[in-house]
Design a protein around this motif. Structure first.
Motif, mmCIF file in Angstrom:
data_model
loop_
_atom_site.group_PDB
_atom_site.id
_atom_site.type_symbol
_atom_site.label_atom_id
_atom_site.label_comp_id
_atom_site.label_asym_id
_atom_site.label_seq_id
_atom_site.Cartn_x
_atom_site.Cartn_y
_atom_site.Cartn_z
ATOM 1 N N MET A 1 0.649 -1.183 -0.048
ATOM 2 C CA MET A 1 -0.052 0.086 -0.073
ATOM 3 C C MET A 1 0.926 1.293 -0.041
ATOM 4 S SD MET A 1 -2.875 1.053 2.614
ATOM 5 C CE MET A 1 -3.812 -0.141 2.450
ATOM 6 N N SER A 2 0.536 2.103 -0.801
ATOM 7 C CA SER A 2 1.517 3.246 -1.008
ATOM 8 C C SER A 2 1.165 4.291 0.041
ATOM 9 C CB SER A 2 1.145 4.202 -2.504
ATOM 10 O OG SER A 2 0.030 4.498 -2.428
ATOM 11 N N SER A 3 1.856 5.403 0.264
ATOM 12 C CA SER A 3 1.727 6.427 1.603
ATOM 13 C C SER A 3 0.242 7.070 0.934
ATOM 14 C CB SER A 3 2.811 7.232 1.538
ATOM 15 O OG SER A 3 2.774 7.989 0.286
ATOM 16 N N SER A 4 -0.082 7.279 -0.026
ATOM 17 C CA SER A 4 -1.220 7.948 -0.365
ATOM 18 C C SER A 4 -2.579 7.128 0.051
ATOM 19 C CB SER A 4 -1.415 8.525 -1.820
ATOM 20 O OG SER A 4 -1.312 7.267 -2.593
ATOM 21 N N GLU A 5 -2.311 5.809 -0.153
ATOM 22 C CA GLU A 5 -3.300 5.041 0.044
ATOM 23 C C GLU A 5 -3.550 4.293 1.516
ATOM 24 O OE1 GLU A 5 -2.414 2.089 -2.712
ATOM 25 O OE2 GLU A 5 -4.055 2.435 -3.956
ATOM 26 N N SER A 6 -2.365 4.739 2.455
ATOM 27 C CA SER A 6 -2.397 4.344 3.926
ATOM 28 C C SER A 6 -3.859 4.995 4.592
ATOM 29 C CB SER A 6 -1.231 4.553 4.460
ATOM 30 O OG SER A 6 -0.953 5.939 4.443
ATOM 31 N N PRO A 7 -4.528 4.530 5.488
ATOM 32 C CA PRO A 7 -5.632 4.725 6.155
ATOM 33 C C PRO A 7 -5.355 6.196 6.953
ATOM 34 C CG PRO A 7 -5.441 2.385 6.637
ATOM 35 C CD PRO A 7 -4.119 3.055 5.947
ATOM 36 N N ILE A 8 -6.430 7.123 6.752
ATOM 37 C CA ILE A 8 -6.313 8.332 7.335
ATOM 38 C C ILE A 8 -6.675 8.283 8.813
ATOM 39 C CG2 ILE A 8 -7.574 10.572 7.509
ATOM 40 C CD1 ILE A 8 -7.396 10.437 4.363
ATOM 41 N N ARG A 9 -5.617 8.754 9.855
ATOM 42 C CA ARG A 9 -6.131 8.286 11.189
ATOM 43 C C ARG A 9 -6.854 9.304 11.767
ATOM 44 N NH1 ARG A 9 -2.315 8.982 14.344
ATOM 45 N NH2 ARG A 9 -2.584 7.411 15.804
ATOM 46 N N VAL A 10 -8.110 8.978 12.393
ATOM 47 C CA VAL A 10 -9.429 9.982 12.879
ATOM 48 C C VAL A 10 -9.475 9.928 14.209
ATOM 49 C CG1 VAL A 10 -11.020 8.438 12.076
ATOM 50 C CG2 VAL A 10 -11.513 10.518 12.482
ATOM 51 N N LEU A 11 -9.550 10.931 14.793
ATOM 52 C CA LEU A 11 -10.032 11.294 16.174
ATOM 53 C C LEU A 11 -11.581 11.643 16.235
ATOM 54 C CD1 LEU A 11 -8.954 11.386 19.243
ATOM 55 C CD2 LEU A 11 -8.583 13.915 18.789
ATOM 56 N N VAL A 12 -12.350 10.719 17.001
ATOM 57 C CA VAL A 12 -13.747 11.182 16.968
ATOM 58 C C VAL A 12 -14.083 11.768 18.285
ATOM 59 C CG1 VAL A 12 -16.107 10.331 16.411
ATOM 60 C CG2 VAL A 12 -14.202 9.360 15.251
ATOM 61 N N ALA A 13 -14.644 13.044 18.340
ATOM 62 C CA ALA A 13 -14.969 13.752 19.415
ATOM 63 C C ALA A 13 -16.611 13.883 19.510
ATOM 64 C CB ALA A 13 -14.258 15.164 19.424
ATOM 65 N N GLY A 14 -17.044 13.497 20.718
ATOM 66 C CA GLY A 14 -18.336 13.312 20.910
ATOM 67 C C GLY A 14 -19.124 12.127 20.548
ATOM 68 N N LEU A 15 -19.748 11.446 21.569
ATOM 69 C CA LEU A 15 -20.184 9.961 21.083
ATOM 70 C C LEU A 15 -21.860 9.896 21.288
ATOM 71 C CD1 LEU A 15 -17.077 7.952 22.687
ATOM 72 C CD2 LEU A 15 -17.632 8.287 20.389
ATOM 73 N N GLY A 16 -22.379 11.029 21.168
ATOM 74 C CA GLY A 16 -23.767 11.152 21.117
ATOM 75 C C GLY A 16 -24.087 10.224 19.715
ATOM 76 N N ASN A 17 -25.645 10.228 19.593
ATOM 77 C CA ASN A 17 -26.037 9.905 18.459
ATOM 78 C C ASN A 17 -25.371 9.948 17.188
ATOM 79 O OD1 ASN A 17 -28.223 8.315 17.086
ATOM 80 N ND2 ASN A 17 -28.781 10.145 15.987
ATOM 81 N N MET A 18 -25.020 11.001 16.739
ATOM 82 C CA MET A 18 -24.436 11.180 15.467
ATOM 83 C C MET A 18 -22.898 10.852 15.646
ATOM 84 S SD MET A 18 -26.808 12.136 13.344
ATOM 85 C CE MET A 18 -25.799 12.478 12.084
ATOM 86 N N GLY A 19 -22.301 11.009 16.941
ATOM 87 C CA GLY A 19 -20.722 10.871 16.990
ATOM 88 C C GLY A 19 -20.603 9.191 16.648
ATOM 89 N N ARG A 20 -21.602 8.611 17.486
ATOM 90 C CA ARG A 20 -21.472 7.169 17.437
ATOM 91 C C ARG A 20 -21.673 6.589 15.804
ATOM 92 N NH1 ARG A 20 -24.415 7.085 22.067
ATOM 93 N NH2 ARG A 20 -26.421 6.780 20.969
ATOM 94 N N SER A 21 -22.546 7.156 15.200
ATOM 95 C CA SER A 21 -22.725 6.731 13.702
ATOM 96 C C SER A 21 -21.402 7.120 13.002
ATOM 97 C CB SER A 21 -24.113 7.396 13.454
ATOM 98 O OG SER A 21 -25.262 6.942 13.853
ATOM 99 N N HIS A 22 -20.965 8.314 13.115
ATOM 100 C CA HIS A 22 -19.698 8.621 12.250
ATOM 101 C C HIS A 22 -18.291 7.653 12.724
ATOM 102 C CE1 HIS A 22 -21.656 11.794 10.470
ATOM 103 N NE2 HIS A 22 -21.968 12.567 11.378
ATOM 104 N N ALA A 23 -18.483 7.511 13.910
ATOM 105 C CA ALA A 23 -17.356 6.632 14.486
ATOM 106 C C ALA A 23 -17.309 5.076 13.912
ATOM 107 C CB ALA A 23 -17.549 6.142 15.886
ATOM 108 N N LEU A 24 -18.822 4.622 13.616
ATOM 109 C CA LEU A 24 -18.983 3.431 13.001
ATOM 110 C C LEU A 24 -18.643 3.253 11.546
ATOM 111 C CD1 LEU A 24 -22.464 2.348 14.532
ATOM 112 C CD2 LEU A 24 -20.441 0.951 14.633
ATOM 113 N N ALA A 25 -18.902 4.599 10.972
ATOM 114 C CA ALA A 25 -18.627 4.807 9.363
ATOM 115 C C ALA A 25 -17.252 4.684 9.324
ATOM 116 C CB ALA A 25 -19.298 6.211 8.874
ATOM 117 N N HIS A 26 -16.284 5.443 10.242
ATOM 118 C CA HIS A 26 -14.735 5.378 10.024
ATOM 119 C C HIS A 26 -14.401 3.911 10.478
ATOM 120 C CE1 HIS A 26 -15.200 9.953 11.155
ATOM 121 N NE2 HIS A 26 -14.832 9.799 9.965
#
Length: 354
Positions: A1-26
């Motif tokens: 995997m080239s560096s451009s294809e390596s996964p993007i590291r994400v910090l998810v802040a806030g774990l209410g309804n939307m935050g949990r859904s976005h964390a699941l998407a990530h």
């Protein structure tokens, strides 16, 4: 995997309804790697997220984990500060709507994204919904000037009412939900908004004396288009006509027709469209309509989680393909400006010129 294809590291802040859904998407998207989760308190997480540690401090997590993307899903009053801090630390940002609680803060966040060359995506989830995209396209085909009739009232109780009361500690219903539907109006007419009027009423002793849980805004555009949006939350709200999504022009109308059995506090109802009805105003020599209304059945629609997945896939694409987000950011500021002007009008009793 080239560096451009390596996964993007994400910090998810806030774990209410939307935050949990976005964390699941990530979590589900191989293009991302969750570096950490942030929430002020420990909360129960879906099984897929149970392996991630929950950190209490956003700023400390940012310094310690050095993510490439921050997903900000906290209460509205912290959005601007967190977004600016993240971008100044070198991160791209996804932030739930509304972008901020003041126009000045929203403009500051957008300026920071431009100054630092960072991608800023705001959580306008309807922009990723095939049916809403179709509604906007069909409405634009009609041509203006337009009448926009929109509402989303929620008869909430139990946990849903508790969530609404928490949201109303910082944001009124017409601002929190209104930015979505005002954004739809602005995508249909390219005309500038020129005046906003608002009214609201506090219908519960369970919210602050200076907050209102029912609100109604009216917006007038430069091309003569007019629109209204209504939002009410709480156990007292009626379920009659709680979901109205109508766009009318001299040539006809486009409407979303909701399933009669739908319940107003079901989160999927807020995005699912069921049927888009196209009506042509054209009449023949006898004055009768030339064509019957056409119903576009939107089968196989994405549910709430799939929409969040689509939204985060767009974030990934925006970063990897360097998509120009100027119009996206400007639209977010404009829809917020309209909703905050409506809030000001509610509180002063006077229309606001933009």
């Amino acid at each position: 995997m080239s560096s451009s294809e390596s996964p993007i590291r994400v910090l998810v802040a806030g774990l209410g309804n939307m935050g949990r859904s976005h964390a699941l998407a990530h979590h589900e998207n191989p293009g991302f790697e969750i570096a950490g989760l942030v929430n002020r308190s420990k909360v129960e997480l879906p099984e897929q997220l149970a392996g991630y540690e929950i950190l209490p401090s956003f700023n400390e997590a940012l310094l310690e984990l050095r993510p490439e993307l921050c997903s900000i899903n906290t209460y509205s009053d912290s959005h601007a500060a967190y977004a600016v801090t993240a971008m100044e630390a070198g991160c791209h940002v996804f932030v739930e709507k509304p972008l901020a609680t003041t126009v000045a803060d929203a403009e500051r966040v957008v300026a920071c994204a431009r100054a630092n060359g960072r991608k800023l995506v705001i959580g306008y989830i309807l922009r990723h919904h095939p049916s809403w995209m179709r509604l906007i396209a069909e409405a634009r085909k009609l041509g203006g000037p337009y009448v926009f009739r929109m509402n989303l009232n929620q008869q909430s109780s139990g946990e849903t009412w508790a969530t609404h009361k928490s949201l109303m500690q910082t944001t009124s219903p017409i601002v929190d939900c209104g930015v979505h539907y005002v954004d739809v109006m602005c995508q249909i007419t390219d005309a500038k908004p020129v005046e906003v009027r608002g009214m609201g009423l506090r219908l519960s002793d369970e919210i602050a004396s200076d907050m209102y849980n029912y609100g109604h805004l009216q917006v007038v555009f430069e091309d003569g288009s007019v629109g209204w949006y209504e939002a009410g939350w709480g156990p007292m709200m009626s379920e009659t006509a709680f979901f109205v999504k109508d766009v009318i022009s001299p040539r006809g109308s486009v409407s979303i027709v909701m399933d009669e059995k739908a319940k107003s506090d079901d989160i999927d109802v807020h995005t699912k469209t069921a049927v888009i009805r196209l009506h042509s105003a054209a009449t023949g020599p006898d004055g009768r309509f030339l064509t019957s209304d056409e119903d576009l059945t939107m089968e196989g629609e994405p549910g709430h989680q799939e929409l969040c997945n689509r939204e985060q896939a767009f974030v990934l694409k925006a970063i990897r393909e360097d998509i120009d987000l100027d119009r996206h950011m400007d639209d977010a500021v404009q829809s917020l400006k309209i909703c905050l002007a409506a809030d000001e009008s509610v509180r002063t009793g006077k229309p606001v010129k933009l």
